[in-house]
Design a protein around this motif. Structure first.
Motif, PDB file in Angstrom:
ATOM      1  N   ILE A  84      -4.819   1.035  -5.030  1.00  0.00           N
ATOM      2  CA  ILE A  84      -4.109   0.014  -5.349  1.00  0.00           C
ATOM      3  C   ILE A  84      -5.079  -1.345  -6.454  1.00  0.00           C
ATOM      4  CG2 ILE A  84      -1.948  -2.330  -4.918  1.00  0.00           C
ATOM      5  CD1 ILE A  84      -1.052  -0.245  -2.382  1.00  0.00           C
ATOM      6  N   PHE A 101      -5.618  -1.373   7.908  1.00  0.00           N
ATOM      7  CA  PHE A 101      -4.093  -2.698   8.153  1.00  0.00           C
ATOM      8  C   PHE A 101      -4.171  -2.623   9.271  1.00  0.00           C
ATOM      9  CE2 PHE A 101      -1.768   0.128   4.430  1.00  0.00           C
ATOM     10  CZ  PHE A 101      -1.704  -0.669   3.615  1.00  0.00           C
ATOM     11  N   LEU A 127      -7.881  -2.195  -4.172  1.00  0.00           N
ATOM     12  CA  LEU A 127      -8.167  -1.785  -2.959  1.00  0.00           C
ATOM     13  C   LEU A 127      -8.375  -0.346  -2.818  1.00  0.00           C
ATOM     14  CD1 LEU A 127      -4.540  -4.048  -2.336  1.00  0.00           C
ATOM     15  CD2 LEU A 127      -6.836  -4.517  -2.013  1.00  0.00           C
ATOM     16  N   ASP A 129      -8.308   2.055   0.826  1.00  0.00           N
ATOM     17  CA  ASP A 129      -8.004   2.588   2.078  1.00  0.00           C
ATOM     18  C   ASP A 129      -8.840   3.034   3.098  1.00  0.00           C
ATOM     19  OD1 ASP A 129      -5.061   1.775   2.579  1.00  0.00           O
ATOM     20  OD2 ASP A 129      -4.750   2.696   1.074  1.00  0.00           O
ATOM     21  N   ALA A 141      -1.885   4.022   6.233  1.00  0.00           N
ATOM     22  CA  ALA A 141      -2.620   4.313   4.970  1.00  0.00           C
ATOM     23  C   ALA A 141      -1.883   6.004   4.450  1.00  0.00           C
ATOM     24  CB  ALA A 141      -3.853   4.984   5.768  1.00  0.00           C
ATOM     25  N   GLY A 144       1.233   4.077   2.788  1.00  0.00           N
ATOM     26  CA  GLY A 144       0.687   2.957   1.425  1.00  0.00           C
ATOM     27  C   GLY A 144       0.777   3.593   0.459  1.00  0.00           C
ATOM     28  N   LYS A 148       2.286   3.655  -3.633  1.00  0.00           N
ATOM     29  CA  LYS A 148       2.752   3.521  -4.964  1.00  0.00           C
ATOM     30  C   LYS A 148       3.139   4.722  -5.877  1.00  0.00           C
ATOM     31  CE  LYS A 148      -1.657   3.349  -8.203  1.00  0.00           C
ATOM     32  NZ  LYS A 148      -3.260   3.476  -8.398  1.00  0.00           N
ATOM     33  N   ALA A 156       3.703  -1.477  -4.362  1.00  0.00           N
ATOM     34  CA  ALA A 156       2.853  -0.802  -3.702  1.00  0.00           C
ATOM     35  C   ALA A 156       1.903  -2.385  -3.065  1.00  0.00           C
ATOM     36  CB  ALA A 156       1.685   0.162  -3.917  1.00  0.00           C
ATOM     37  N   HIS A 160       1.092  -3.558   0.487  1.00  0.00           N
ATOM     38  CA  HIS A 160       0.277  -4.156   0.896  1.00  0.00           C
ATOM     39  C   HIS A 160       0.248  -5.910   1.801  1.00  0.00           C
ATOM     40  CE1 HIS A 160      -3.879  -4.022   1.897  1.00  0.00           C
ATOM     41  NE2 HIS A 160      -3.958  -5.638   0.501  1.00  0.00           N
ATOM     42  N   LYS A 161       0.442  -6.710   1.066  1.00  0.00           N
ATOM     43  CA  LYS A 161       0.102  -7.606   1.551  1.00  0.00           C
ATOM     44  C   LYS A 161       1.496  -8.400   2.703  1.00  0.00           C
ATOM     45  CE  LYS A 161      -0.149 -10.476  -3.115  1.00  0.00           C
ATOM     46  NZ  LYS A 161      -0.038 -11.116  -4.197  1.00  0.00           N
ATOM     47  N   ILE A 164      -0.881  -6.156   5.671  1.00  0.00           N
ATOM     48  CA  ILE A 164      -1.888  -7.242   5.572  1.00  0.00           C
ATOM     49  C   ILE A 164      -1.772  -8.220   6.346  1.00  0.00           C
ATOM     50  CG2 ILE A 164      -3.519  -8.463   5.070  1.00  0.00           C
ATOM     51  CD1 ILE A 164      -4.758  -5.317   4.640  1.00  0.00           C
TER      52      ILE A 164
END
Length: 245
Positions: A84, A101, A127, A129, A141, A144, A148, A156, A160-161, A164
């Motif tokens: 990402i 994560f 980013l 994983d 992962a 995630g 995408k 994506a 992710h945000k 996290i």
């Protein structure tokens, strides 16, 4: 080396030179050893100086080897299909982050990365994983990476945000739940997350981390520098500026 080590070297060479002259018959190997032993016992700090010198040389060699590895793996770091990308996709400097994560330090470092992006329109963040904290991390992962493929880069990044920022243990079920909250087709997502292609992307990241000596998260790569841990915004910013120069 320090003066004491220099003194030891002078004593050694001086003794050998003296032994090579007409006085050679007056000194033997045991006498040379005795002189050196007495010097070391009278100046024990030279042992510490010697060990420090050995350690510094080893550290320098290790740093040079890591820099060379980072340069050699540049394409794998910056151009992997599954990664990402945040910030400027055509930025002049790329900051690569290996994350998990479920990594508390990754969560702590996230605001630093966000601040760097906000203040630097030419920064590109990649980013990667690196699920090393158990089966739940591997499951998350996979989801995630599937996001995408199923929903695109922008979604994506949003996913992710969200993960996290999440406080608590994350696994595949929680990751699917968050994806559903973002309006992503969870049935298709589950299918893609279980594919061999996604599993291969994770294996590729794990192999790359091993080649680079990355053993923990977060780990950041900027140019030929590797920064391990939640080092803070300032060290990351300094590495970015150094790379630009």
């Amino acid at each position: 080396m320090g003066r004491k080590l220099g003194g030891l070297a002078g004593l050694l060479f001086g003794t050998i030179a003296w032994a090579s002259t007409s006085h050679a018959e007056q000194i033997d190997r045991s006498q040379i050893q005795t002189l050196i032993r007495e010097y070391i016992l009278g100046n024990p700090q030279i042992i510490e100086e010697a060990l420090t010198q050995v350690r510094l040389r080893a550290q320098k060699a290790e740093a040079e080897a890591k820099s060379a590895a980072l340069i050699a793996e540049r394409a794998a770091l910056l151009e992997s299909k599954g990664d990402i990308v945040m910030g400027n996709p055509n930025g002049d400097v790329s900051l690569v982050e290996f994350f998990d994560f479920n990594c508390g330090y990754c969560k702590r470092a996230a605001p630093d990365v966000t601040a760097l992006l906000a203040g630097d329109p030419k920064l590109r963040v990649v980013l990667k994983d690196l699920p090393i904290l158990g089966p739940g991390s591997v499951e998350a992962a996979k989801v995630g990476l599937a996001v995408k493929e199923v929903a695109g880069e922008a979604r994506a990044v949003e996913f992710h945000k969200r993960l996290i920022d999440f406080r608590g243990r994350i696994d595949g079920s929680r990751a699917i739940e968050v994806a559903g909250e973002l309006g992503i087709d969870t049935q298709r997502l589950k299918s893609v997350a279980a594919s061999k292609e996604i599993e291969a992307l994770i294996s590729k990241n794990l192999d790359l981390a091993q080649r680079l000596g990355v053993t923990g998260t977060p780990s950041f790569v900027v140019g030929d520098q590797l920064l391990v841990g939640a080092v803070g915004q300032m060290p990351l910013g300094e590495a970015i500026r150094a790379t630009r120069k």
